[in-house]
Design a protein around this motif. Structure first.
Motif, short mmCIF file in Angstrom:
data_model
loop_
_atom_site.label_atom_id
_atom_site.label_comp_id
_atom_site.label_asym_id
_atom_site.label_seq_id
_atom_site.Cartn_x
_atom_site.Cartn_y
_atom_site.Cartn_z
N ASP A 52 0.84 -1.20 0.00
CA ASP A 52 0.00 0.00 0.00
C ASP A 52 0.87 1.24 0.00
N HIS A 53 1.93 1.19 0.80
CA HIS A 53 2.78 2.35 0.95
C HIS A 53 3.50 2.67 -0.36
N LEU A 54 4.01 1.62 -1.01
CA LEU A 54 4.71 1.83 -2.29
C LEU A 54 3.73 2.35 -3.34
N LYS A 55 2.52 1.81 -3.32
CA LYS A 55 1.49 2.32 -4.24
C LYS A 55 1.27 3.82 -4.01
N GLY A 56 1.23 4.21 -2.77
CA GLY A 56 1.01 5.61 -2.41
C GLY A 56 2.10 6.53 -2.96
N LEU A 57 3.29 5.94 -3.18
CA LEU A 57 4.39 6.76 -3.73
C LEU A 57 4.28 6.87 -5.25
N GLY A 58 3.38 6.09 -5.81
CA GLY A 58 3.19 6.17 -7.26
C GLY A 58 3.93 5.08 -8.03
N LEU A 129 13.09 1.19 5.49
CA LEU A 129 12.15 2.26 5.11
C LEU A 129 12.87 3.52 4.61
N THR A 130 14.13 3.72 5.05
CA THR A 130 14.85 4.94 4.60
C THR A 130 14.90 4.99 3.06
N HIS A 131 15.07 3.82 2.43
CA HIS A 131 15.19 3.81 0.96
C HIS A 131 13.82 4.00 0.29
N VAL A 132 12.80 3.43 0.92
CA VAL A 132 11.44 3.66 0.39
C VAL A 132 11.12 5.16 0.46
N LYS A 133 11.46 5.76 1.59
CA LYS A 133 11.15 7.18 1.78
C LYS A 133 11.95 8.07 0.83
N SER A 134 13.21 7.72 0.60
CA SER A 134 14.03 8.57 -0.29
C SER A 134 13.52 8.51 -1.73
#
Lengths: 463, 463
Positions: A52-58, A129-134
């Motif tokens: 879901d979170h990755l989807k939210g990033l597009g 998560l640091t890499h997902v966020k960046s």
């Protein structure tokens, strides 16, 4: 000096500080304990949270079923001419026992003195998560990344990554990349960010010596029958001399010597030998002559006995000549040493030493070679630059004495340099009660990761 | 050639064959298990049986209370100019477990193929009774003995003879004698009666090596921290060289070499080296160079590791650098070696070998010196003649590798030669299910004992 683009992204990251912590808190609330089947639903829930979170990033992630816990895969669009980075991490966690040692419950993340306490905080939810966020920060502010980033996040790291290796082998093309980024280690010390560029390999054995077919009375038989426990002591002693040199013929033939630059890097580290000894409660150390403690631990092969068993081990005296004596032992190998060659050399070395009256069984356990990324690797240089941006300090280059088998698998299957960029601290209590992650390290990790995509993209692929 | 008197007594003994077995059966029915307080009443009952029995022979025994189980004492009248013999034995028995392995119940004596099966048959009720019976035969047929015989029969041999030593010290005058007769060992083999004239001593230790204050990860620390299990292997290996020679300085200084006569006696024994190896399931032996297996087991000092403990001993591999490593080990000593000197030499030998990063604790367990009766002893010669009369075969002279602490106490406290005259067989299952005593051995033991009183009486006390 960060580029204007990176500066812009770093500003965004700064603005998102609180939302990042909120998201991390959400993920940490999920008790994704892979070892305990009771929590299988929660493990799946953590994978779904990531999706879901990755989807939210597009970006469009994949939920990949395995025979065990699912894998999460995602990739940003390809960027022709730029390298490809693959981020590996894991969303599963260790069991939290012993529960009564936790100051606050393991799955109720709590912030105290700038640290977030929860199982998985540093290992590996926070670091992963640091890499997902960046990547999210790049996409949010720039609409795209300067290189393709792939994510492969698993849910079985804490139980041996059973289904990952098969997936890697079967999907090498899909996962093709130039470097693998893993944040699942630690800094050298607080304020001393580090890149781990080498890991030792291992060759692990069990030896069983059998003498008489039963325990004998040491008075009636002692002196006339070979004692397996003495024979074992002699065999183990013969493996390593008093100068700490392993005696198997050819053992050092494939060992790549430390370069001058590596020795300098290690010497420059703020390592305090007497504090080290004091912390371990020892009055000195021994090891291979001619090498420092860090060199011995990180970059030299070694021999360790891990267990000894023979005869009577209870209280008091029993006058027994044991029928059997066993030991578990390992060699830590440096890159370029082959565990199979070690096994052959070991067998050839030990067999002639087995005395009459004793039979030897040598069990070859798991083995794996070491790995080292050459200090000249442009990916290492890019990572060092990125960390300097993120932490405000140039990282040190360190190696690690242990083995992380999956790292070798990545390097071999994908033929890529592995960057071990640890944002954690040595005292983060991974696998122990009160696991934590320092929020400034979390934020500096996100900043470093954001700068890493920029730095990697600038590497000339034709060079 | 037995004298007419002895011949007369032997005839009487032959006539009593069945009554002897009946009496032994009666005694064997009493479950005098000294280790189990449930049986305290039965232990006492066995002592009382002996008292009654000795009274029946016409001597006046004493029932001696101790803080544990009682002692039975008796003596025949003094004979001026003749030596005094003291018979030591015990009426208590080992627990009979495991009960389900007994073909017939342990306290229901049963005769099968000329052997009596019961707990205590050989150890020591049957063997001890031979001397009671021989004294009875002398008294019955001759009215007196040619020397004074004293009996000291205890009820705590199987639990460490706790109260015997104190009694010996306090009553040395009462117990004064020239030789102590003990029948609690075995013949060399069926048809090969033996006199055991030497026992080894023992010095037993436990060593603890402590390295780091906790078990460490062998990858992270291996090579940089001294491994206690390797240090232990090196220390133990250093104690004995590959030729089986103990390396403690001065260790052999007090060792009395085997005499030519002893070596000849041993060589003449029907000892089958390959049967020995086959029975133990070994393909060869090692030991001190220059000595035979029997010499090594009986008459040379030796070093044996009895137990090893360190690190991980469970299934599979654990990559641990253990905090601690321990061993139990012993030296078997030959007569004239002093366990205290060994302890001092051991400490001096080991201390300089302890490597940096390791602390050593050496625990000194029980120790005891060995004992040997010179082959030239007139008491041994008398016993050999007596056995030839009783068994129809001259006995061999053997030594025993184990230690029987009480034997040393008798020899020292009473300053007497100890005659270990074993009537049993090696396969009599003492301490095991289906303990037995061969009735022809029982009878030959009584005959030998009767002849012994005659032979001892003839020893010239002034010589």
């Amino acid at each position: 000096m960060p580029s204007p683009t990176v500066k812009n992204i770093l500003e965004h990251i700064e603005e998102q500080r609180e939302s990042y912590v909120a998201d991390l808190t959400e993920l940490l609330r999920i008790p994704s304990i892979s070892a305990d089947s009771t929590y299988a639903g929660d493990v799946k829930r953590a994978a779904e949270w990531l999706i879901d979170h990755l989807k939210g990033l597009g970006i469009h992630p994949e939920f990949i079923e395995t025979k065990g816990h699912p894998l999460v895969y995602a990739e940003t669009p390809p960027v022709p001419g730029a390298p490809i980075a693959l981020v590996y991490g894991h969303y599963d966690v260790q069991p939290p026992d012993p529960l009564d040692k936790w100051i606050t419950p393991p799955f109720e993340p709590t912030i105290r003195e700038g640290r977030i306490y929860a199982r998985g905080a540093t290992d590996d939810k926070g670091q992963m998560l640091t890499h997902v966020k960046s990547v999210g920060a790049w996409l949010k502010t720039q609409g795209c990344l300067p290189l393709q980033v792939k994510f492969l996040i698993e849910g079985e790291e804490e139980v041996g990554s059973e289904h990952l290796e098969g997936y890697l082998c079967d999907h090498a093309e899909k996962l093709a990349c130039d470097c693998v980024v893993i944040s699942d280690t630690s800094q050298f010390a607080p304020g001393v960010p580090a890149i781990t560029y080498g890991l030792r390999g291992i060759a692990y054995y069990e030896i069983h010596l059998t003498g008489p077919n039963r325990d004998l009375h040491s008075g009636v038989f002692g002196g006339g029958v070979t004692n397996p426990a003495i024979a074992l002591s002699k065999l183990l002693s013969a493996i390593i001399d008093d100068a700490g040199r392993i005696q198997l013929p050819g053992f050092y033939d494939d060992v790549v010597p430390l370069t001058d630059r590596e020795r300098e890097e290690f010497r420059a580290l703020p390592f305090d030998q007497s504090a080290f000894e004091q912390e371990l409660g020892i009055n000195g150390v021994t090891g291979e002559a001619g090498f420092s403690t860090l060199e011995r631990r990180w970059a030299r092969p070694t021999f360790d006995v891990c267990g000894l068993t023979s005869g009577y081990q209870g209280e008091g005296a029993k006058t027994v000549l044991p029928s059997r004596a066993s030991a578990k032992f390992s060699f830590r190998l440096v890159p370029n040493q082959d565990p199979k060659k070690v096994t052959t050399a070991l067998r050839q070395f030990l067999e002639p030493l087995v005395p009459p009256g004793i039979s030897m069984e040598l069990v070859d356990f798991h083995g794996g070679p070491g790995i080292v990324v050459p200090l000249e690797s442009p990916y290492l240089a890019a990572a060092a630059d990125a960390i300097e941006v993120g932490f405000g300090k140039r990282p040190v280059f360190m190696r690690e004495g242990g083995s992380i088998p999956i790292v070798k698998t990545f390097a071999e299957q994908l033929d890529a340099d592995v960057l071990l960029l640890g944002w954690g601290q040595n005292d983060d209590n991974l696998h122990s009660p009160n696991e934590k992650f320092t929020l400034t390290d979390f934020q500096a990790g996100i900043r470093s990761s954001a700068a890493l995509w920029d730095a990697l993209a600038k590497i000339n692929q034709d060079a």
